[in-house]
Write a protein that holds these residues in place. Structure first.
Motif, mmCIF file in Angstrom:
data_model
loop_
_atom_site.group_PDB
_atom_site.id
_atom_site.type_symbol
_atom_site.label_atom_id
_atom_site.label_comp_id
_atom_site.label_asym_id
_atom_site.label_seq_id
_atom_site.Cartn_x
_atom_site.Cartn_y
_atom_site.Cartn_z
ATOM 1 N N LEU A 50 5.207 21.044 28.148
ATOM 2 C CA LEU A 50 4.114 20.417 29.287
ATOM 3 C C LEU A 50 3.059 21.364 29.483
ATOM 4 N N PRO A 51 1.782 21.170 29.691
ATOM 5 C CA PRO A 51 0.564 21.822 29.912
ATOM 6 C C PRO A 51 1.014 22.757 31.179
ATOM 7 N N GLU A 52 1.601 22.145 32.467
ATOM 8 C CA GLU A 52 1.751 22.880 33.536
ATOM 9 C C GLU A 52 2.631 23.947 33.490
ATOM 10 N N VAL A 53 3.954 23.524 32.659
ATOM 11 C CA VAL A 53 4.918 24.421 32.344
ATOM 12 C C VAL A 53 4.588 25.595 31.386
ATOM 13 N N ARG A 54 3.611 25.205 30.449
ATOM 14 C CA ARG A 54 3.239 26.438 29.491
ATOM 15 C C ARG A 54 2.265 27.363 30.480
ATOM 16 N N ARG A 55 1.574 26.934 31.227
ATOM 17 C CA ARG A 55 0.910 27.720 32.006
ATOM 18 C C ARG A 55 1.654 28.873 32.687
ATOM 19 N N ARG A 56 2.831 28.195 33.371
ATOM 20 C CA ARG A 56 3.624 29.248 34.113
ATOM 21 C C ARG A 56 4.415 30.088 32.855
ATOM 22 N N LEU A 57 4.901 29.548 32.021
ATOM 23 C CA LEU A 57 5.550 30.514 31.039
ATOM 24 C C LEU A 57 4.446 31.500 30.487
ATOM 25 N N THR A 58 3.132 31.238 30.331
ATOM 26 C CA THR A 58 2.138 32.513 30.077
ATOM 27 C C THR A 58 2.217 33.427 31.113
ATOM 28 N N GLN A 59 1.995 32.882 32.316
ATOM 29 C CA GLN A 59 1.960 33.743 33.715
ATOM 30 C C GLN A 59 3.194 34.676 33.856
ATOM 31 N N ASP A 60 4.301 34.240 33.234
ATOM 32 C CA ASP A 60 5.538 35.092 33.247
ATOM 33 C C ASP A 60 5.819 35.851 32.084
ATOM 34 N N ALA A 61 4.816 35.571 31.288
ATOM 35 C CA ALA A 61 5.273 36.539 30.147
ATOM 36 C C ALA A 61 6.326 35.952 29.013
ATOM 37 N N PHE A 62 6.895 34.666 29.187
ATOM 38 C CA PHE A 62 7.896 34.232 28.795
ATOM 39 C C PHE A 62 7.522 33.927 27.079
ATOM 40 N N ASP A 63 8.725 33.725 26.123
ATOM 41 C CA ASP A 63 8.231 33.547 24.856
ATOM 42 C C ASP A 63 9.031 32.459 24.362
ATOM 43 N N PRO A 64 8.564 31.237 24.794
ATOM 44 C CA PRO A 64 9.062 29.967 24.276
ATOM 45 C C PRO A 64 9.292 29.858 22.737
ATOM 46 N N LYS A 65 10.216 29.276 22.437
ATOM 47 C CA LYS A 65 10.346 28.891 20.835
ATOM 48 C C LYS A 65 11.009 27.388 20.700
ATOM 49 N N PRO A 66 10.602 26.780 20.245
ATOM 50 C CA PRO A 66 11.280 25.301 19.918
ATOM 51 C C PRO A 66 12.347 25.307 18.930
ATOM 52 N N LEU A 67 13.330 26.136 19.321
ATOM 53 C CA LEU A 67 14.399 26.326 18.331
ATOM 54 C C LEU A 67 15.647 24.929 18.432
ATOM 55 N N THR A 68 15.760 24.891 17.173
ATOM 56 C CA THR A 68 17.025 23.514 17.453
ATOM 57 C C THR A 68 18.492 24.343 17.482
ATOM 58 N N GLU A 113 20.952 24.877 16.173
ATOM 59 C CA GLU A 113 21.301 25.546 14.899
ATOM 60 C C GLU A 113 20.542 26.699 14.841
ATOM 61 N N GLN A 114 19.157 26.606 15.108
ATOM 62 C CA GLN A 114 18.410 27.957 15.002
ATOM 63 C C GLN A 114 18.831 29.045 16.232
ATOM 64 N N LEU A 115 19.046 28.456 17.300
ATOM 65 C CA LEU A 115 19.525 29.247 18.528
ATOM 66 C C LEU A 115 20.781 29.876 17.975
ATOM 67 N N ILE A 116 21.661 29.338 17.425
ATOM 68 C CA ILE A 116 22.878 29.953 16.839
ATOM 69 C C ILE A 116 22.611 31.162 16.275
ATOM 70 N N ALA A 117 21.775 31.039 15.119
ATOM 71 C CA ALA A 117 21.315 32.066 14.309
ATOM 72 C C ALA A 117 20.634 33.149 14.861
ATOM 73 N N PHE A 118 19.794 32.842 15.750
ATOM 74 C CA PHE A 118 18.874 33.674 16.674
ATOM 75 C C PHE A 118 20.116 34.566 17.644
ATOM 76 N N MET A 119 20.926 34.030 18.179
ATOM 77 C CA MET A 119 21.935 34.637 18.957
ATOM 78 C C MET A 119 22.925 35.616 18.223
ATOM 79 N N GLN A 120 23.059 35.176 16.745
ATOM 80 C CA GLN A 120 23.993 35.906 15.936
ATOM 81 C C GLN A 120 23.187 37.180 15.752
ATOM 82 N N SER A 121 21.904 37.278 15.601
ATOM 83 C CA SER A 121 20.887 38.288 14.961
ATOM 84 C C SER A 121 20.755 39.339 16.524
#
Length: 322
Positions: A278-296, A298-306
């Motif tokens: 959402l635009p207002e949420v993305r603005r806050r994510l950018t402000q807080d220097a977050f790194d959002p990734k639209p992971l499924t 299954e992709q989250l599990i693979a990321f956690m393994q790494s």
């Protein structure tokens, strides 16, 4: 087949079907009561703030209350253990991630859960990067200066927000590369005051925690663990451009107990990804220097393994223990 045997088998099948129906029905009708997000840290921190931001939007999307329960302790393991043992019906969700599920179990004597085996992983939320900071008067003008001072035994130690935090791990990662042993000084509070006063020569903290001090000129940032330079402080280099394979964040994610219905997991994932876009949420994510990734999931599990493979050796080599 005799009639009695047929009736017995039919009764057994009906009983098995009746046991399977409630969970299927719950998945189809979910949610019919408030959903609880258990946060691994006390109110006011990044995990708590973002759990509340997402919960507000989730409650609208799901037409049901989403309440926050803060359960600090054990580096997040108290909350993680609670959720791992909860009913897997979609009504108890963990706002966990790197600290609580990946690092804390490595440095704890008895974690009480396995990060991958004992949870249903739902959605990636993201988190803030790490920056190294020094007082403005410091002679350390760069990461190279800091490494040179450490090699010459002229660095008395460094501060972070605690044992096993990403700030701690990032310093130990760099130290390991250069064959250094550095003195770690964990802080709960007052770290910045001690760094500004020169009692501690440098600190390694999340970008969100240090940003106000950096922008206000009371601390100077040497580098940040983002992929690209931050637009709000374009003069601060990334560790990556300095030659380190060090793009990292103190990320958060949603997990539930093992065995959650797939329909509920997929819906929570879709809604979380949508909310974070959402635009207002993305603005806050950018402000807080977050790194959002639209992971499924299954992709989250693979990321956690790494992440387990990446940080476990660093924590073990540094002798991190609680």
């Amino acid at each position: 087949m005799r009639r009695r045997e047929f009736v017995t088998r039919l009764g057994g099948a009906a009983a098995a079907l009746s046991l399977s129906l409630p969970r299927a029905a719950r998945a189809q009708d979910w949610p019919t009561k408030p959903i609880r997000i258990v946060v691994t840290f006390a109110p006011g921190g990044a995990a708590d703030i973002w759990a509340r931001i997402i919960a507000e939007h989730l409650s609208v999307a799901l037409k049901q209350s989403v309440v926050i329960e803060n359960r600090g302790g054990g580096g997040g393991m108290v909350a993680a253990t609670q959720v791992a043992r909860a009913e897997p019906d979609g009504y108890t969700i963990l706002m966990g991630g790197l600290a609580a599920q990946i690092i804390a179990p490595v440095i704890a004597a008895n974690p009480g859960f396995d990060a991958l085996r004992d949870f249903t992983h739902i959605a990636y939320v993201g988190g803030p990067p790490i920056t190294w900071v020094v007082p403005p008067s410091s002679e350390l003008r760069s990461v190279d200066d800091l490494i040179a001072a450490a090699k010459a035994d002229k660095l008395s130690g460094y501060a972070s927000s605690g044992v096993g935090t990403l700030g701690h791990l990032v310093v130990e990662y760099v130290a390991k590369r250069h064959g250094l042993k550095l003195t770690h000084i964990p802080y709960n509070t007052a770290a910045f005051a001690d760094i500004i006063a020169g009692r501690v020569p440098m600190g390694s903290f999340t970008w969100g925690a240090a940003l106000g001090q950096v922008q206000g000129g009371t601390l100077r940032s040497l580098a940040v663990t983002t992929e690209m330079r931050r637009p709000d402080v374009p003069n601060v280099p990334t560790f990556k451009e300095l030659g380190y394979d060090l793009v990292a964040s103190t990320w958060f994610s949603f997990s539930g107990p093992k065995g959650m219905p797939g329909e509920i997991v997929q819906r929570l994932n879709r809604e979380t990804v949508r909310i974070l876009d959402l635009p207002e949420v993305r603005r806050r994510l950018t402000q807080d220097a977050f790194d959002p990734k639209p992971l499924t999931p299954e992709q989250l599990i693979a990321f956690m393994q790494s992440e387990i493979a990446r940080w476990t050796p660093i924590a073990q080599d540094a002798g991190m223990k609680r």
